[in-house]
Motif scaffolding. Sequence first.
Motif, PDB file in Angstrom:
ATOM      1  N   LYS A   1      -3.077  10.751   1.608  1.00  0.00           N
ATOM      2  CA  LYS A   1      -3.410  11.196   0.248  1.00  0.00           C
ATOM      3  C   LYS A   1      -2.683  10.293  -0.751  1.00  0.00           C
ATOM      4  CE  LYS A   1      -1.742  15.269   1.220  1.00  0.00           C
ATOM      5  NZ  LYS A   1      -1.306  16.690   1.133  1.00  0.00           N
ATOM      6  N   LYS A   2      -3.138  10.332  -1.992  1.00  0.00           N
ATOM      7  CA  LYS A   2      -2.483   9.611  -3.091  1.00  0.00           C
ATOM      8  C   LYS A   2      -2.364   8.117  -2.804  1.00  0.00           C
ATOM      9  CE  LYS A   2       0.211  13.731  -4.299  1.00  0.00           C
ATOM     10  NZ  LYS A   2       1.575  14.301  -4.474  1.00  0.00           N
ATOM     11  N   TYR A   3      -3.414   7.546  -2.260  1.00  0.00           N
ATOM     12  CA  TYR A   3      -3.405   6.125  -1.875  1.00  0.00           C
ATOM     13  C   TYR A   3      -3.489   5.231  -3.112  1.00  0.00           C
ATOM     14  CZ  TYR A   3      -4.921   1.733   0.269  1.00  0.00           C
ATOM     15  OH  TYR A   3      -5.035   0.417   0.662  1.00  0.00           O
TER      16      TYR A   3
ATOM     17  N   TRP B   1       7.869   1.629   4.937  1.00  0.00           N
ATOM     18  CA  TRP B   1       9.081   2.246   4.397  1.00  0.00           C
ATOM     19  C   TRP B   1       8.807   3.672   3.954  1.00  0.00           C
ATOM     20  CZ3 TRP B   1      13.282  -0.835   4.914  1.00  0.00           C
ATOM     21  CH2 TRP B   1      13.054  -2.206   5.047  1.00  0.00           C
ATOM     22  N   THR B   2       9.833   4.500   4.042  1.00  0.00           N
ATOM     23  CA  THR B   2       9.807   5.857   3.507  1.00  0.00           C
ATOM     24  C   THR B   2      10.821   5.945   2.383  1.00  0.00           C
ATOM     25  OG1 THR B   2       9.103   6.933   5.551  1.00  0.00           O
ATOM     26  CG2 THR B   2      10.338   8.274   4.006  1.00  0.00           C
ATOM     27  N   VAL B   3      10.442   6.588   1.287  1.00  0.00           N
ATOM     28  CA  VAL B   3      11.352   6.752   0.155  1.00  0.00           C
ATOM     29  C   VAL B   3      12.382   7.825   0.500  1.00  0.00           C
ATOM     30  CG1 VAL B   3      11.562   7.348  -2.276  1.00  0.00           C
ATOM     31  CG2 VAL B   3       9.581   6.037  -1.484  1.00  0.00           C
TER      32      VAL B   3
ATOM     33  N   ILE C   1       5.407   3.398   1.996  1.00  0.00           N
ATOM     34  CA  ILE C   1       5.001   2.100   1.476  1.00  0.00           C
ATOM     35  C   ILE C   1       4.796   1.162   2.663  1.00  0.00           C
ATOM     36  CG2 ILE C   1       5.612   0.146   0.003  1.00  0.00           C
ATOM     37  CD1 ILE C   1       7.586   2.067  -1.432  1.00  0.00           C
ATOM     38  N   LEU C   2       3.613   0.569   2.781  1.00  0.00           N
ATOM     39  CA  LEU C   2       3.355  -0.430   3.807  1.00  0.00           C
ATOM     40  C   LEU C   2       3.421  -1.797   3.142  1.00  0.00           C
ATOM     41  CD1 LEU C   2       2.662  -0.585   6.862  1.00  0.00           C
ATOM     42  CD2 LEU C   2       0.279  -0.919   6.179  1.00  0.00           C
ATOM     43  N   GLU C   3       4.373  -2.614   3.587  1.00  0.00           N
ATOM     44  CA  GLU C   3       4.643  -3.913   2.969  1.00  0.00           C
ATOM     45  C   GLU C   3       3.928  -5.013   3.735  1.00  0.00           C
ATOM     46  OE1 GLU C   3       8.510  -6.868   2.227  1.00  0.00           O
ATOM     47  OE2 GLU C   3       8.790  -4.834   3.005  1.00  0.00           O
ATOM     48  N   GLY C   4       3.017  -5.712   3.070  1.00  0.00           N
ATOM     49  CA  GLY C   4       2.291  -6.820   3.682  1.00  0.00           C
ATOM     50  C   GLY C   4       2.432  -8.086   2.858  1.00  0.00           C
TER      51      GLY C   4
ATOM     52  N   GLN D   1       0.855  -1.188   0.000  1.00  0.00           N
ATOM     53  CA  GLN D   1       0.000   0.000   0.000  1.00  0.00           C
ATOM     54  C   GLN D   1       0.891   1.238   0.000  1.00  0.00           C
ATOM     55  OE1 GLN D   1      -3.566  -0.594   2.810  1.00  0.00           O
ATOM     56  NE2 GLN D   1      -2.095  -2.102   3.536  1.00  0.00           N
ATOM     57  N   TYR D   2       0.514   2.224  -0.786  1.00  0.00           N
ATOM     58  CA  TYR D   2       1.323   3.423  -0.986  1.00  0.00           C
ATOM     59  C   TYR D   2       0.497   4.649  -0.638  1.00  0.00           C
ATOM     60  CZ  TYR D   2       3.822   0.050  -3.980  1.00  0.00           C
ATOM     61  OH  TYR D   2       4.472  -1.068  -4.459  1.00  0.00           O
TER      62      TYR D   2
END
Length: 220
Positions: free
Chosen positions: A85-87, A42-44, A53-56, A7-8
């Motif tokens: 925002k920007k999901y 994670w953060t870019v 970014i949420l990694e699942g 998820q972003y």
Amino acid sequence: MPVKFNQYWTVDFDKTREYEKFIIRNYIPGINKLGIHIVAGWTVLIGGYSENILEGVSNDLELLERALRDKKYRELNDELQNYVKKYKTKVLVRTGTKDAYSKDIKKDTIKFSQTWDVISKYKDEYEKYVAETFYPCLEELGIQVAREWEVLIGDGPRRLCEGRAQDIDSSTLISNLQSKKFQKAKQGLKQFIENYESRILVFHIQKVLGYKSASYELIN
């Protein structure tokens, strides 16, 4: 077969505190209960795309589909939209080209993520090159290739190489990526691919392993 669910989003600056409470206390525990195990956030640090970014990971596509249809997931996701925002989302499956993935990530890990599209007429040459040249080069530079993924649902590029660097800081990683060794290997890769992108990621949310269970903490 394990399936990745990413998820972003970008956090709404005016709702940062509410977001931080919700994501740790409600969202991640709720998603985990549905069978989507949250590995990390994670953060870019360097590169484009979304800020967070949420990694699942789920055990298989059927379990993931069931979780995403669940009423509880819709409720959690609806509330999340109040703070971000920007999901967007992506569902990824492993390609089998490289596979050393672990859901437990060491504390000081930096992620080096690369994406691209394989030119179809060079598919065989591509698979030989990444297996024999490109991925071994990354390993020599201290970047463990955890897994190569393919985007099943979501926007491109379609391939994602998940690299993890441990025991080195971001400046050392950048120096390694500027080396002639890596630049030569990347130029070789570009014979067989297009739409190449890369980004360096650092922890936004980290899983903390306890004696009996795991918890999560925000990294500011």
